[in-house]
Every structure is written in structure tokens, then in C-alpha cells.
Scaffold this motif. Structure first.
Motif, PDB file in Angstrom:
ATOM      1  N   ILE A   1      62.522 -76.913 -27.242  1.00 47.60           N
ATOM      2  CA  ILE A   1      61.593 -77.750 -28.085  1.00 47.60           C
ATOM      3  C   ILE A   1      60.490 -78.369 -26.642  1.00 47.60           C
ATOM      4  N   LEU A   2      61.053 -78.833 -26.279  1.00 45.93           N
ATOM      5  CA  LEU A   2      60.582 -79.059 -24.585  1.00 45.93           C
ATOM      6  C   LEU A   2      60.006 -78.315 -24.419  1.00 45.93           C
ATOM      7  N   LEU A   3      60.451 -77.193 -24.016  1.00 47.24           N
ATOM      8  CA  LEU A   3      60.298 -76.454 -23.526  1.00 47.24           C
ATOM      9  C   LEU A   3      58.607 -75.717 -24.077  1.00 47.24           C
ATOM     10  N   TYR A   4      58.529 -75.601 -25.366  1.00 49.93           N
ATOM     11  CA  TYR A   4      57.468 -74.713 -26.401  1.00 49.93           C
ATOM     12  C   TYR A   4      56.669 -76.047 -26.307  1.00 49.93           C
ATOM     13  N   ILE A   5      56.615 -77.226 -26.706  1.00 53.73           N
ATOM     14  CA  ILE A   5      55.611 -77.875 -25.973  1.00 53.73           C
ATOM     15  C   ILE A   5      55.038 -78.578 -25.322  1.00 53.73           C
ATOM     16  N   TYR A   6      56.000 -77.540 -24.292  1.00 55.25           N
ATOM     17  CA  TYR A   6      54.948 -78.533 -23.010  1.00 55.25           C
ATOM     18  C   TYR A   6      53.950 -76.182 -22.576  1.00 55.25           C
ATOM     19  N   ALA A   7      54.960 -75.631 -22.597  1.00 61.14           N
ATOM     20  CA  ALA A   7      53.805 -74.502 -22.631  1.00 61.14           C
ATOM     21  C   ALA A   7      52.806 -74.713 -23.346  1.00 61.14           C
ATOM     22  N   VAL A   8      52.682 -74.946 -24.699  1.00 57.52           N
ATOM     23  CA  VAL A   8      51.801 -75.441 -25.811  1.00 57.52           C
ATOM     24  C   VAL A   8      50.420 -75.874 -25.317  1.00 57.52           C
TER      25      VAL A   8
ATOM     26  N   PHE B   1      57.412 -83.340 -17.123  1.00 62.29           N
ATOM     27  CA  PHE B   1      57.670 -82.332 -17.766  1.00 62.29           C
ATOM     28  C   PHE B   1      59.134 -81.861 -15.999  1.00 62.29           C
ATOM     29  N   VAL B   2      59.518 -82.290 -14.738  1.00 60.30           N
ATOM     30  CA  VAL B   2      60.235 -82.580 -14.532  1.00 60.30           C
ATOM     31  C   VAL B   2      61.524 -83.604 -14.674  1.00 60.30           C
ATOM     32  N   VAL B   3      60.803 -84.623 -14.896  1.00 63.22           N
ATOM     33  CA  VAL B   3      61.177 -86.114 -15.167  1.00 63.22           C
ATOM     34  C   VAL B   3      62.177 -85.633 -16.291  1.00 63.22           C
ATOM     35  N   LEU B   4      61.440 -85.357 -17.392  1.00 64.47           N
ATOM     36  CA  LEU B   4      61.871 -85.116 -18.784  1.00 64.47           C
ATOM     37  C   LEU B   4      63.368 -83.630 -18.299  1.00 64.47           C
TER      38      LEU B   4
ATOM     39  N   GLY C   1      53.894 -66.867 -22.536  1.00 68.33           N
ATOM     40  CA  GLY C   1      55.460 -66.134 -22.894  1.00 68.33           C
ATOM     41  C   GLY C   1      55.044 -66.272 -20.926  1.00 68.33           C
ATOM     42  N   GLU C   2      54.040 -66.181 -20.429  1.00 65.14           N
ATOM     43  CA  GLU C   2      54.266 -66.395 -18.905  1.00 65.14           C
ATOM     44  C   GLU C   2      54.131 -67.785 -18.611  1.00 65.14           C
ATOM     45  N   ALA C   3      53.696 -68.905 -19.570  1.00 62.86           N
ATOM     46  CA  ALA C   3      53.484 -70.728 -19.847  1.00 62.86           C
ATOM     47  C   ALA C   3      55.619 -70.736 -19.655  1.00 62.86           C
ATOM     48  N   LEU C   4      55.856 -70.302 -20.471  1.00 59.59           N
ATOM     49  CA  LEU C   4      57.465 -70.138 -21.096  1.00 59.59           C
ATOM     50  C   LEU C   4      58.532 -70.261 -19.098  1.00 59.59           C
TER      51      LEU C   4
END
Length: 240
Positions: free
Chosen positions: A144-151, A205-208, A169-172
Motif C-alpha cells: 500500500i505504501l509503495l503504491y501510494i508513493y508510486a502514484v 518514504f525512507v523513514v516509513l 511501473g517504473e516508479a515502483l
């Protein structure tokens, strides 16, 4: 003395286990040696040694099987199944081209059998597997965290050249690299030149992901290891 008792004593003996471990290591060394350019005589020796090792492993599995009082118990042990699959894969006949590459990789997998021979390594692997079962919700949280930050990254940085956020895809992939802290500054710095405040996006993002979420895995693993150790000590105390 029955054959079952003979095989049981043999498979439980330290000498037998040491010989098996030595053959496993030798097998891995032979596979490694095969990656060099060798003359035909050495390659023939390696081929013969590989056949001999394969036969040894088949015999070893049979000894362990016939050493069980109840043969069905052999298949109830996951490590026996694991070893049997690796040994059976060694019996696959060689072909040409890609099949040879696959076969050599399967031969290399023999080294994993050393895990089943060392109780401490089995304990670590079992703890890792059990911790993964308990970490399912942490994995969902990471996704969920990856998806939110990717979008969010695509929305914010899509128009920046070489930003690694041109599509989700590239963002993930970029975020996974950032999460592992592998040269993540190379992703952040080009964007930081355009949007100075974008450091908030990356640092948060790094912290989370790296500091909080991944530490949850460590906490779960430590808890599982402690629980397994308590169970083992309880079983040993009951036997005494």
C-alpha cells in the motif's frame, strides 16, 4: 538386528552426516570448477565425479527412507521432501543448449542440502518461514505504501526528464531501490534540482519504509525466534 535399525543408526551417526556434508561441499566445488575453461581430461573427470555424487545422494536418500520405522514419516518431514526434490532433479538427463544451463543450476542447488544437515541452520530457515507467515499484514502495508508513493511520484515528477517516475511501473521499481537504500540519492538529486522541496517526499518514504516498516520484520523475526526457542526448551525439559 533388522535392516531398519541398521539404516536408522547409520543415518543418525555423526560420521555418516559428516560424509554427506563433505560430499555436498565437494559437489558444489565441482560445479564451480565447471565454470572454467578446462581440458577434455578434467571435464571427463568432473563428469564422472558428478555421476558418482548423484549415485551417492540417491543411496543416502534411500538409507534415510528405509531407516524410518514408519515409512510415511519420511514424507511428513519437510526437509526430507526438500532433499528428495533436489536429488531427483539431479537425475534429469543432460541435453543441449538451455537444458545444460538449467541442469548445472540444479546441480548447484545441492549446496542447499547442507541446511538440512545442520540443526542451527534449519532453525534459522524455519524461523524465517514462520516469520513470513506472520508478516503478511506488514507485506500488505508495504505494498500500500509503495503504491501510494508510486502514484504520487508519477503525479508530481512525471514531466521531469530522467526522473524514474514516468509511469507507475517504473516508479515502483525506483521506490524499491530507495527502500533498500541502494544509491537512492541518484534518484532523488535530479528531482531535487527541479523541485527543492521534493526532499520531503523521499525522506518521508525512507523513514516509513526502511526505518519503520522493515524494522517491523526484524521485530517479528526476533519474536518468532524467541517463541521457537521457548518451545524447543519446553520439549527438551519434558523429555528429561
Amino acid at each position: 538386528m533388522s535392516i531398519t535399525k541398521t539404516f536408522f543408526k547409520l543415518k543418525e551417526s555423526k560420521i555418516f552426516q559428516t560424509v554427506v556434508a563433505s560430499v555436498i561441499i565437494t559437489s558444489s566445488i565441482i560445479v564451480g570448477a565447471g565454470t572454467y575453461e578446462l581440458d577434455s581430461a578434467l571435464r571427463q573427470f568432473i563428469l564422472i565425479a558428478d555421476y558418482a555424487i548423484t549415485i551417492f545422494f540417491v543411496v543416502e536418500i534411500l538409507i534415510r527412507f528405509f531407516g524410518e520405522k514408519k515409512k510415511i514419516n519420511f514424507f511428513k518431514d519437510g526437509w526430507n521432501i526438500f532433499d528428495s526434490i533436489i536429488v531427483i532433479s539431479s537425475l534429469i538427463p543432460t541435453g543441449a543448449g538451455t537444458s545444460i544451463v538449467v541442469l548445472r543450476l540444479l546441480r548447484l542447488m545441492r549446496l542447499l542440502r547442507i541446511i538440512s544437515l545442520i540443526p542451527e541452520m534449519r532453525f534459522v530457515i524455519e524461523a524465517l518461514i514462520l516469520s513470513l507467515r506472520k508478516s503478511i499484514y506488514v507485506l500488505i502495508l508495504i505494498f500500500i505504501l509503495l503504491y501510494i508513493y508510486a502514484v504520487a511520484g508519477v503525479i508530481l515528477f512525471e514531466e521531469i526528464e530522467n526522473s524514474r517516475f514516468s509511469h507507475i511501473g517504473e516508479a515502483l521499481l525506483a521506490l524499491v531501490q530507495i527502500m533498500t537504500l541502494s544509491s537512492w540519492e541518484t534518484i532523488m538529486l535530479p528531482i531535487l534540482d527541479v523541485y527543492p522541496s521534493s526532499w520531503l517526499f523521499f525522506i518521508s518514504f525512507v523513514v516509513l519504509s526502511s526505518i519503520i516498516v522493515l524494522n517491523l520484520f526484524v521485530a517479528i523475526l526476533v519474536d518468532v525466534v524467541s517463541e521457537m526457542r521457548r518451545d524447543r526448551e519446553k520439549i527438551l525439559s519434558e523429555k528429561d
